[in-house]
Write an enzyme that holds these catalytic residues in place. Sequence first.
Site, PDB file in Angstrom:
ATOM      1  N   CYS A  91     -63.387 -39.630  73.975  1.00 30.98           N
ATOM      2  CA  CYS A  91     -64.177 -38.495  74.468  1.00 30.98           C
ATOM      3  C   CYS A  91     -63.297 -37.351  74.914  1.00 30.98           C
ATOM      4  CB  CYS A  91     -65.105 -38.951  75.580  1.00 30.98           C
ATOM      5  SG  CYS A  91     -64.261 -39.698  76.992  1.00 30.98           S
ATOM      6  N   GLU A 118     -71.627 -39.939  81.446  1.00 33.11           N
ATOM      7  CA  GLU A 118     -70.450 -39.297  80.830  1.00 33.11           C
ATOM      8  C   GLU A 118     -70.699 -39.296  79.332  1.00 33.11           C
ATOM      9  OE1 GLU A 118     -67.573 -38.870  78.501  1.00 33.11           O
ATOM     10  OE2 GLU A 118     -66.759 -40.734  79.348  1.00 33.11           O
TER      11      GLU A 118
END
Length: 485
Positions: free
Chosen positions: A289, A255
Amino acid sequence: MSSPYASESLLQFNTFYNVVNGKLTESSSGQTYHNTNPSTLQANPEVPLSAQEDVDAAVNAAQVAAGHWAETPWAERKKKLQDFATALESQTENFSKMLVKENGKPLFWARIEVQSCIKWVREICELSLPDNIIEDTEQRRVVERYTPLGVAVGIVPWNFPLMLSFFKIPAALLTGNVFILKPSPFTPYCCLKVAELGLRFFPPGVLQAISGDDRLGPWVTEHPGVDKVAFTGSVATGKKILQTCSASMKRVTLEMGGNDPAIICADVDIAAIVPKVAMISFVNSGQLCMAVKRLYVHESIYDAFLAAMVEFVEGSFKVGDGFAENSFIGPITHRAQFDRVTELLDHIKESEFKIATKDSVDTSQQGFFISPMILDNPPDDSRPVVDEPFGPILPLLKWSEQSDVIQRANDTEYGLGASVWSKDMAQANQIASKLKAGSVWINTHGELEPHVAFGCHKSSGFGVECGVEGLKAYCNIQSVYSRPS
């Protein structure tokens, strides 16, 4: 005499060690390092600066433990994880305070992070991976089942070091894998204590943690005894990990960040949604994020929306030390990231982009403090729009045609998250269906649940965490064909 690992006793947060093979250990080299509190710039305690020998010891212990842990019944693994979550809950305050000292986020956000970890363990434990019976006749039985990969390594970043560890730990352990946690050099403290807490519940070698500098990541990803790497961090590092792991066919979950767009339609209630959009844009100083990083506002409400955003952000978001009362935004977590963000701020000013908020760098405080910056309609190809700032910088951009804003929202290498805001659910769903992102939200942004798959599109990632699909990511699938003798 009671055990030193009795669940009711509190961990001590003034000394920190690696956790290897059921013991608290120093680095084999005897070397240590420390980070600094980003609010005060005062030194935090020393932690081990691990060497290759420490990696070897952790992997060797993990390999020994892997077979026994895989054979431990699912229900027993589940119970140990649930007890682990209860012990973590009893120490929420100590973990939260240490998280403020190493990461900088305000204390109430740190508490939320710890509470989310507890929720993740408990809800992941409610998931299961039963055998899937494909065929069951007198002539043949065909079953698909899931078997653990073996030794898993979790490499976690500094922005949410605890939460992103718990995206990985419960899924790995519940499915019968053993786990080695490699924290960021900038935030090693809480991660080491998580593994220390785990000594009270898991056999030696099942949950370990080792701290170190930038050499440590390659040592663990290249190690032949590691079967799976789960990484959260930058695109550049993630691509290197994928390349490294391909040599030995290690399983990988990545990720790697995002540049999430939010599309604001003309019919929204500005007063109602501005606080929600502002919060998910600037939480953790923008070091998230899946924060909103590009805000596309319909031209018919653009001026009013911009004015409301500026008023709310400047009036509601206090920037300060994480232990200070009413602080909402803490400092940038470390010097290197602070320098990157301030360099972008200098570029914005040199480029003469229109800044709607007051000056961002707070020179009145000692730490790495930057106040939120809102940009007024910068060019689509400008750095604050194209790059992921990972700081409190938010560009607002105008749009008029639906097809155009969809194209602009998708015009990025990232594909982590995206959101649409509208009272017209048909329009919102139509836009959402065309957005290229792993998570898409309507009239919200950034919501995640342990039982829901969290995946990425494009360069934002590879594989899935959370949900049943997240459990499968720690397993090999095995098909068993049986016929009567």
